[in-house]
Design a protein around this motif. Structure first.
Motif, short mmCIF file in Angstrom:
data_model
loop_
_atom_site.label_atom_id
_atom_site.label_comp_id
_atom_site.label_asym_id
_atom_site.label_seq_id
_atom_site.Cartn_x
_atom_site.Cartn_y
_atom_site.Cartn_z
N LYS A 1 35.44 2.90 69.59
CA LYS A 1 34.59 4.08 69.69
C LYS A 1 35.36 5.25 70.31
O LYS A 1 36.16 5.05 71.23
CB LYS A 1 33.36 3.78 70.55
CG LYS A 1 32.45 2.69 69.98
CD LYS A 1 31.77 3.14 68.71
CE LYS A 1 30.78 2.11 68.22
NZ LYS A 1 30.13 2.52 66.97
N TYR B 1 37.85 2.50 75.18
CA TYR B 1 37.43 3.63 74.36
C TYR B 1 38.62 4.55 74.06
O TYR B 1 39.53 4.70 74.88
CB TYR B 1 36.34 4.44 75.07
CG TYR B 1 35.06 3.67 75.30
CD1 TYR B 1 34.20 3.39 74.24
CD2 TYR B 1 34.70 3.24 76.58
CE1 TYR B 1 33.03 2.68 74.45
CE2 TYR B 1 33.52 2.55 76.80
CZ TYR B 1 32.69 2.27 75.73
OH TYR B 1 31.54 1.57 75.94
N ASP C 1 31.96 9.54 68.61
CA ASP C 1 30.81 8.65 68.67
C ASP C 1 29.88 8.99 69.83
O ASP C 1 28.69 8.64 69.80
CB ASP C 1 31.28 7.19 68.82
CG ASP C 1 32.07 6.74 67.61
OD1 ASP C 1 31.49 6.68 66.51
OD2 ASP C 1 33.27 6.46 67.75
N LEU D 1 25.26 4.25 73.21
CA LEU D 1 25.85 3.80 71.96
C LEU D 1 25.00 2.72 71.30
O LEU D 1 24.81 2.72 70.08
CB LEU D 1 27.27 3.28 72.20
CG LEU D 1 28.34 4.33 72.54
CD1 LEU D 1 29.65 3.65 72.88
CD2 LEU D 1 28.53 5.31 71.38
#
Length: 354
Positions: free
Chosen positions: A2, A26, A47, A119
């Protein structure tokens, strides 16, 4: 992996936060102010976005405003990172569409938990497919809200939908009241009315089982423009204003579903006004009977309204209504028993050239 866009003007905070996120697995993009952050977001579509509020060039509110107006960015989860703790700041951010707030200084676990939660929620949003239509006359409201529960974190919608009972002739709200909820009719019938200076009543809407009312004032954020009264013993479900607004804006599919459910009411109102303006008396009465016949119970197909209420729906004198109904009865178009009316020849009522 992500990708997270971190928009923060403080170099130390930006570097420390970036390190935490990278250690958590990440991919991180950095921006030193809102303007740079918006440009990077448009280019890469991350994202998730973490954005400070107080920044030079373009502050966090400005960034979120641009995101909300851009279809390609509007659905990206957005977390505000700020030293501000005033309730008004949180309120402003939530009104603009922020998904969460983190107040500096924050714990590493707090940051990561917020990101994981956002998320996860938006992955659910992408997976859920709201059905095209719901049978609101049976259990459709429950099914609709249950489907929405998969996409919207609304505590008040997770509990039982409590019914509220109102006796016949009871006012639910009056013109000038401040709206605080949207109403769903589970049983019974509600009319909305306006009164002219002489005290004459005009019915602006009828709401039977499976319909919503009171939503226009909530959406417009204005006082009620009419009053709502029960025509018979009625059972209502309340949806609080804040829940309704979140429900409506939670995702595009839910918004479209509500628009479809609500648009029909606007079309009915427009047709009613056109009929009042240009149609003959007999046509106006016939159209109202046909409309009420469609809304009547499939088992009985009986229209049960007082003559005064029927006249108020059409905008004519009660005496004129009674005379026209008598003519329809003589022509064999309807059957009258006390205050009840049954349409016998709907097609003839519809096609008659009056």
């Amino acid at each position: 992996m992500k990708t997270i866009l971190l928009i923060e003007d403080n170099l130390d905070i930006r570097e420390n936060t970036c390190e935490i996120l990278e250690l958590a697995g990440y991919k991180v993009m950095e921006a030193e102010n809102g303007k740079v952050g918006v440009a990077k977001a448009m280019e890469t579509h991350p994202d998730l976005v973490i954005c400070d509020i107080m920044m030079p060039v373009l502050d966090g509110y400005g960034v979120l405003h641009i995101f909300s107006r851009n279809p390609d960015l509007a659905r990206i989860p957005f977390i505000f990172l700020t030293a501000k703790t005033e309730r008004t700041d949180f309120r402003k951010g939530m009104e603009l569409g922020a998904d969460d707030f983190l107040t500096k200084p924050f714990e590493e676990s707090e940051l990561l938990k917020a990101i994981e939660g956002r998320l996860s929620r938006f992955e659910q949003l992408d997976q859920v497919r709201i059905r095209a239509d719901y049978d609101l006359n049976s259990n459709g409201l429950q099914e609709f809200l249950d489907d929405v529960q998969l996409t919207v974190e609304l505590e008040s919608l997770s509990v039982d939908r409590k019914s509220h009972f109102f006796p016949k002739k009871q006012y639910i709200y009056t013109e000038g009241d401040r709206p605080s909820r949207v109403y769903f009719v589970r049983k019974g019938t509600v009319k909305t009315i306006k009164m002219n200076p002489e005290g004459k009543e005009f019915i602006t809407g009828l709401y039977g089982p499976g319909t919503f009312f009171g939503y226009l004032s909530v959406l417009e954020k204005m006082d009620y423009a009419d009053s709502a009264v029960c025509l018979e013993d009625t059972e209502l479900i309340y949806i609080p204003q804040t829940d309704f607004e979140q429900l409506l804006w939670a995702n595009k599919q839910i918004s479209h579903q509500f628009i479809r459910m609500l648009a029909g009411r606007v079309i009915e109102r427009e047709q009613q006004l056109l009929t009042m303006a240009y149609s003959s008396l007999r046509r106006r009465v016939a159209n109202m009977l046909l409309q009420l016949n469609e809304q009547a119970s499939e088992e009985t197909k009986v229209i049960r309204f007082s003559r005064d209420d029927l006249a108020s729906m059409i905008g004519i004198a009660t005496e004129s209504l009674i005379r026209t109904l008598s003519e329809f009865k003589q022509d064999g178009l309807i059957e009258i028993s006390g205050s009840s009316i049954r349409v016998l020849q709907a097609e003839k009522l519809r096609r008659a050239n009056w």
